[in-house]
Scaffold this motif. Structure first.
Motif, mmCIF file in Angstrom:
data_model
loop_
_atom_site.group_PDB
_atom_site.id
_atom_site.type_symbol
_atom_site.label_atom_id
_atom_site.label_comp_id
_atom_site.label_asym_id
_atom_site.label_seq_id
_atom_site.Cartn_x
_atom_site.Cartn_y
_atom_site.Cartn_z
ATOM 1 N N GLU A 1 0.915 -1.201 -0.047
ATOM 2 C CA GLU A 1 0.104 0.008 0.161
ATOM 3 C C GLU A 1 0.666 1.183 -0.094
ATOM 4 O OE1 GLU A 1 -3.538 2.231 2.487
ATOM 5 O OE2 GLU A 1 -2.671 0.304 3.485
ATOM 6 N N LEU A 2 0.486 2.434 -0.796
ATOM 7 C CA LEU A 2 1.018 3.591 -0.649
ATOM 8 C C LEU A 2 0.265 4.529 -0.073
ATOM 9 C CD1 LEU A 2 2.463 3.491 -4.615
ATOM 10 C CD2 LEU A 2 3.700 2.701 -2.443
ATOM 11 N N GLY A 3 1.142 5.513 0.388
ATOM 12 C CA GLY A 3 0.484 6.625 1.103
ATOM 13 C C GLY A 3 0.275 6.241 2.639
ATOM 14 N N VAL A 4 1.221 5.545 3.025
ATOM 15 C CA VAL A 4 1.208 4.854 4.372
ATOM 16 C C VAL A 4 2.815 5.344 4.905
ATOM 17 C CG1 VAL A 4 -0.766 3.528 4.397
ATOM 18 C CG2 VAL A 4 1.557 2.516 3.974
ATOM 19 N N ASN B 1 6.860 5.745 -11.885
ATOM 20 C CA ASN B 1 5.760 6.191 -10.674
ATOM 21 C C ASN B 1 4.513 6.415 -11.249
ATOM 22 O OD1 ASN B 1 7.340 6.269 -8.217
ATOM 23 N ND2 ASN B 1 8.744 7.844 -9.287
ATOM 24 N N ASN B 2 3.627 5.361 -11.578
ATOM 25 C CA ASN B 2 2.304 5.492 -12.208
ATOM 26 C C ASN B 2 1.037 5.361 -11.173
ATOM 27 O OD1 ASN B 2 0.300 4.842 -14.348
ATOM 28 N ND2 ASN B 2 -0.113 3.202 -12.792
ATOM 29 N N ALA B 3 1.406 4.686 -9.971
ATOM 30 C CA ALA B 3 0.348 4.718 -9.227
ATOM 31 C C ALA B 3 -0.302 5.736 -8.511
ATOM 32 C CB ALA B 3 0.879 3.766 -7.838
ATOM 33 N N GLY B 4 -1.521 6.174 -8.412
ATOM 34 C CA GLY B 4 -1.849 7.470 -7.822
ATOM 35 C C GLY B 4 -3.431 7.269 -7.680
ATOM 36 N N VAL C 1 -4.467 12.262 -0.877
ATOM 37 C CA VAL C 1 -4.054 12.335 -2.353
ATOM 38 C C VAL C 1 -2.603 12.744 -2.361
ATOM 39 C CG1 VAL C 1 -4.374 13.975 -4.229
ATOM 40 C CG2 VAL C 1 -6.558 12.857 -2.947
ATOM 41 N N PHE C 2 -2.104 13.523 -1.621
ATOM 42 C CA PHE C 2 -0.451 14.047 -1.554
ATOM 43 C C PHE C 2 0.138 12.882 -1.102
ATOM 44 C CE2 PHE C 2 -2.271 18.200 -2.839
ATOM 45 C CZ PHE C 2 -1.018 18.842 -3.309
ATOM 46 N N ALA C 3 -0.216 12.054 -0.321
ATOM 47 C CA ALA C 3 0.548 11.146 0.404
ATOM 48 C C ALA C 3 0.813 10.073 -0.759
ATOM 49 C CB ALA C 3 -0.189 10.203 1.484
ATOM 50 N N ALA D 1 4.780 9.587 -2.157
ATOM 51 C CA ALA D 1 5.106 7.969 -2.292
ATOM 52 C C ALA D 1 6.224 8.155 -3.477
ATOM 53 C CB ALA D 1 4.254 7.297 -2.482
ATOM 54 N N PRO D 2 5.902 8.965 -4.924
ATOM 55 C CA PRO D 2 6.921 8.881 -5.796
ATOM 56 C C PRO D 2 8.224 9.631 -5.244
ATOM 57 C CG PRO D 2 4.759 9.503 -6.596
ATOM 58 C CD PRO D 2 4.672 9.459 -5.122
#
Length: 254
Positions: free
Chosen positions: A69-72, A95-98, A116-118, A123-124
């Motif tokens: 998981e991204l953003g954590v 860096n595609n995930a968003g 959203v910013f996380a 993350a990128p």
């Protein structure tokens, strides 16, 4: 002599975040066809990531899935640790995930803004920072942005557009920082693309017509059309292109 032709990315290793679905899957499959060994990252949908891996392998390529998981907190460290268990070094980071949209300016909460910013910006940034020590000289970073970072076409998506505009600054400045190692850093900016993130287009002919009208070419983009631009930037042909923002909106900015 017969046999399969060598792909332009043969011998290289790529990581595509959010590679299980949509634009990310298109990119992962294209880089795999070009000969790269592809790490297909997913946030939650392991089944979709395994489908992408299977599709790459069925086409004669090599791939493996990575879940994180991204953003954590600690997301980048955990993802790279999982990557290191499969591969020794990196050549291409996409860096595609968003998060593909945000609530309107009038209703968005602090919590959603931060999320959203996380995912889209922080993350990128840290994937690139920790990835830089794994990237071989002459490597590639491609950040998937949006036409909305340079156009107020959909002002209600303000927070989303802001998060991608910050990603574009990362592209610009990182190109200078990593340039001495011949590592290029570029942004690709799609417009409206048919994916599961654009379910609002399904069955709504009026919405489809409105979306298609944004484009000078009069259509909605496909994942392959974005993936082809990323593949160019990942190739040796793009070795003298860095710090660029590539408009892949089908002329929606004109």
């Amino acid at each position: 002599m017969g046999g399969v032709a060598m792909g332009v990315l043969t011998g290289r290793t790529a990581l595509v975040t959010g590679g299980s679905r949509g634009i990310g899957r298109g990119i992962a499959e294209r880089l795999g066809r070009d000969g790269a060994r592809v790490a297909v990252h997913y946030g939650t949908n392991e089944a979709a990531a395994k489908e992408t891996v299977a599709a790459i392998e069925a086409a004669g390529g090599e791939a493996f899935a990575l879940g994180q998981e991204l953003g954590v907190p600690g997301d980048a460290e955990a993802l790279w640790a999982a990557f290191d268990a499969h591969a020794d070094g990196l050549d291409i980071l996409v860096n595609n995930a968003g998060i593909g949209a945000s609530s309107p300016f009038a209703t968005i909460t602090e919590e959603e803004f931060g999320r959203v910013f996380a995912v889209n910006t922080k993350a990128p940034f840290f994937l690139a920072r920790l990835g830089a020590e794994r990237l071989r000289d002459g490597g590639r970073i491609v950040n998937v942005s949006t036409g909305l970072s340079r156009s107020a076409l959909m002002p209600d998506l303000l927070a989303y557009s802001m998060s991608k505009a910050a990603l574009d600054v990362l592209t610009r400045d990182l190109a200078k920082l990593l340039g001495p190692r011949a590592i290029t850093v570029n942004s690709v900016a799609p417009g409206v693309v048919a994916t599961d993130n654009t379910a609002w287009l399904d069955g709504d002919e009026e919405a489809r017509a409105r979306a298609a009208a944004y484009s000078a070419l009069g259509g909605i983009g496909s994942t392959a059309e974005i993936a082809d631009v990323v593949a160019f930037l990942a190739s040796d042909d793009a070795r003298w292109v860095t710090g660029a923002w590539i408009d892949a909106t089908g002329g929606s900015m004109t």
